[in-house]
Design an enzyme around this catalytic site. Structure first.
Site, PDB file in Angstrom:
ATOM      1  N   GLU A 179     -39.641  -0.260  19.795  1.00 29.73           N
ATOM      2  CA  GLU A 179     -41.053  -0.604  19.929  1.00 29.73           C
ATOM      3  C   GLU A 179     -41.182  -2.124  19.965  1.00 29.73           C
ATOM      4  OE1 GLU A 179     -43.858   1.017  17.089  1.00 29.73           O
ATOM      5  OE2 GLU A 179     -42.730   2.884  16.923  1.00 29.73           O
TER       6      GLU A 179
ATOM      7  N   GLU B 156     -40.041   4.454  11.274  1.00 25.20           N
ATOM      8  CA  GLU B 156     -40.356   3.393  10.294  1.00 25.20           C
ATOM      9  C   GLU B 156     -40.371   3.906   8.851  1.00 25.20           C
ATOM     10  OE1 GLU B 156     -44.021   1.700  11.763  1.00 25.20           O
ATOM     11  OE2 GLU B 156     -42.964   0.411  13.162  1.00 25.20           O
TER      12      GLU B 156
END
Ligand code: BG6
Length: 473
Positions: A369, A180
């Protein structure tokens, strides 16, 4: 209807600092997550002003013991194997291999652990996907070098990357450079390793640090391709498309700008150059970053092979200040529900995000995810009936199927925290994502015993039917 391809990668995703524990064993050094407390309020305060909260002697830091995956990994991997996982995303803890981060030679005991972990996965028929850096900055590098604002970090990171890619050549062929990367703008503490107090103007340092990560990410792609032509090296973002609150053009513009901001690092990783809006944003904010002679060429020549992302929620923005951010600082989408932690639940948003990213990047995508953080109750007979989790995942996988039918190119689907772990934003254990329950609470009490939740057998069936049977029965 389009089906999941036969080599589709079903599985789950973990991060070393949230699961391993054993923070002081076998020569491991301290990481930034080891020196902050847990708990919703304390974590938020620590991320907003780390210098006020960091404490090497902190009474209780949940990540230090986490779920003790370090000693339980064989048992846990066996259970992932039982569910039929094709892939497990793990990360390596930098401080297990280089305790301070700037050493020349690695810690052999740390390597022995990752050797064994990777062998165990392969033995159980599970392909390892390695995140080279998942919210993981050695404390020493943050304190003595200023984290990623210092260019030396590129060299230290590349040493780690070269070590791992050489050692696991032939065993691991899928890598993510940073978890991220877009979170660096929001939480610069554990992503960029910056230390600051609330109110400090760190914008300049943030963008410099991001530039260093982008160069490091490109070099990781280069190293990966040089070491093994079969390596696929991807980037990763916190995904979730941003919607305008209304069709008011000002709201639409705001959403457009927000999406650009979230994706600007990925633009660099995919297209090999800074997008106009990022250059313009820095200019307007008076930020000048130091770009060295070869940097642009490095970025241009080493673009990623695929785009991975996490998806939990979509986001809403409004140009109207009267529209209140009443959902934990976020605007609630009136068409969607929210989780107990205020995260918007929007399965259709996953289909939109998949199409949005495919259209923008023209690269294979990978959902690495997805999941629901919820409070689980253990019944008297020991069972955990997490139907809410099953419903959440089912609704999202249904949308993935529709996106496949839209024509997107998807490598796999990994759920977050297939076993309960410490939450990253709140440092809580109570916010659980797993198919496997871990007996541990927010104060660090519990036996660490693992038990299957109802969702365990459900996900097993989803995988064995290759996504055809999603029914909760
Ligand atoms: C992602 C991170 O942002 O979200 C994970 O990559 C994190 O590390 C996950 O755990 C869920 O967030 P949280 O705060 O609920 O743990």
């Amino acid at each position: 209807m389009t089906k999941f391809k036969s080599d589709f990668l079903w599985g789950g995703s973990l991060a070393a600092n949230q699961c391993e524990g054993a923070f002081d064993e076998d020569g491991r050094g301290l990481d930034l997550m080891d020196v902050i407390p847990g708990g919703l309020e304390a974590r938020r305060a620590a991320y907003a002003s780390p210098l006020d909260y960091m404490d090497e002697n902190v009474e209780y830091a949940p990540n230090r013991q986490a779920i003790d995956f370090y000693h339980h990994y064989k048992e846990d991997i066996k259970m992932f194997g039982e569910m039929g996982f094709k892939c497990l995303r793990i990360s390596v803890n930098w401080t297990r291999l280089f305790p301070n981060g700037d050493e020349k030679n690695p810690n052999e005991k740390g390597l022995a652990y990752y050797d064994s972990l990777i062998n165990e996965l392969i033995k159980n028929g599970i392909e390892p996907l390695i995140t080279l850096n998942h919210f993981n900055v050695p404390l020493y590098l943050a304190k003595h070098y200023g984290g990623w604002s210092n260019r030396k970090m590129i060299e230290f990171y590349c040493r780690l990357v070269r070590l791992l890619m050489t050692r696991y050549k032939g065993k691991v062929t899928k890598w993510l450079t940073f978890c991220e990367i877009n979170v660096g703008l929001r939480i610069p503490y554990f992503t960029l390793g910056l230390l600051y107090k609330k109110g400090d103007d760190i914008k300049q340092k943030q963008y410099q640090a991001i530039h260093h990560q982008l160069v490091a990410s490109a070099l990781a792609v280069k190293i990966g391709h040089e070491i093994d032509k079969d390596n696929k090296v991807g980037c990763m973002i916190a995904g979730g498309v941003t919607y305008p609150y209304t069709c008011n053009p000002s709201d639409v513009l705001k959403a457009f700008e927000d999406n650009n901001q979230e994706l600007m690092m990925t633009d660099v990783q995919v297209f090999g150059e800074y997008p106009y809006h990022m250059i313009n944003k820095m200019k307007k904010e008076g930020i000048t970053i130091q770009i060295e002679k070869d940097d642009n060429e490095i970025l241009k020549n080493n673009t990623v092979d695929f785009v991975a992302f996490s998806y939990y929620a979509s986001k809403v923005v409004s140009s109207n200040p009267r529209i209140k951010n009443n959902n934990f600082g976020k605007i609630q989408n009136p068409y969607c529900e929210a989780s107990e932690w205020g995260w918007i639940i929007d399965p259709e948003g996953l289909r939109i995000t998949l199409n949005f990213l495919q259209e923008r990047f023209h690269k294979p995508l990978f959902i690495v995810e997805n999941g629901l953080g919820a409070i689980d109750t253990v019944e008297e007979d020991g069972s955990i009936n997490d139907d809410y989790r099953i419903e959440y995942l089912k609704a999202h996988i249904e949308q993935v199927k529709l996106a496949l039918d839209d024509g997107i190119d998807l490598m796999g689907y990994l759920t977050w925290g297939p076993i309960d772990v410490i939450s990253a934003t709140e440092g809580q254990m109570a916010k659980r994502y797993g198919f496997i329950y871990v007996d541990r609470d927010d104060q660090g009490n519990g036996t660490l015993k693992r038990s299957k939740k109802k969702s365990f057998n459900w996900y097993k069936k989803v995988i064995s039917s290759n996504g055809e049977d999603l029914d909760n029965n």
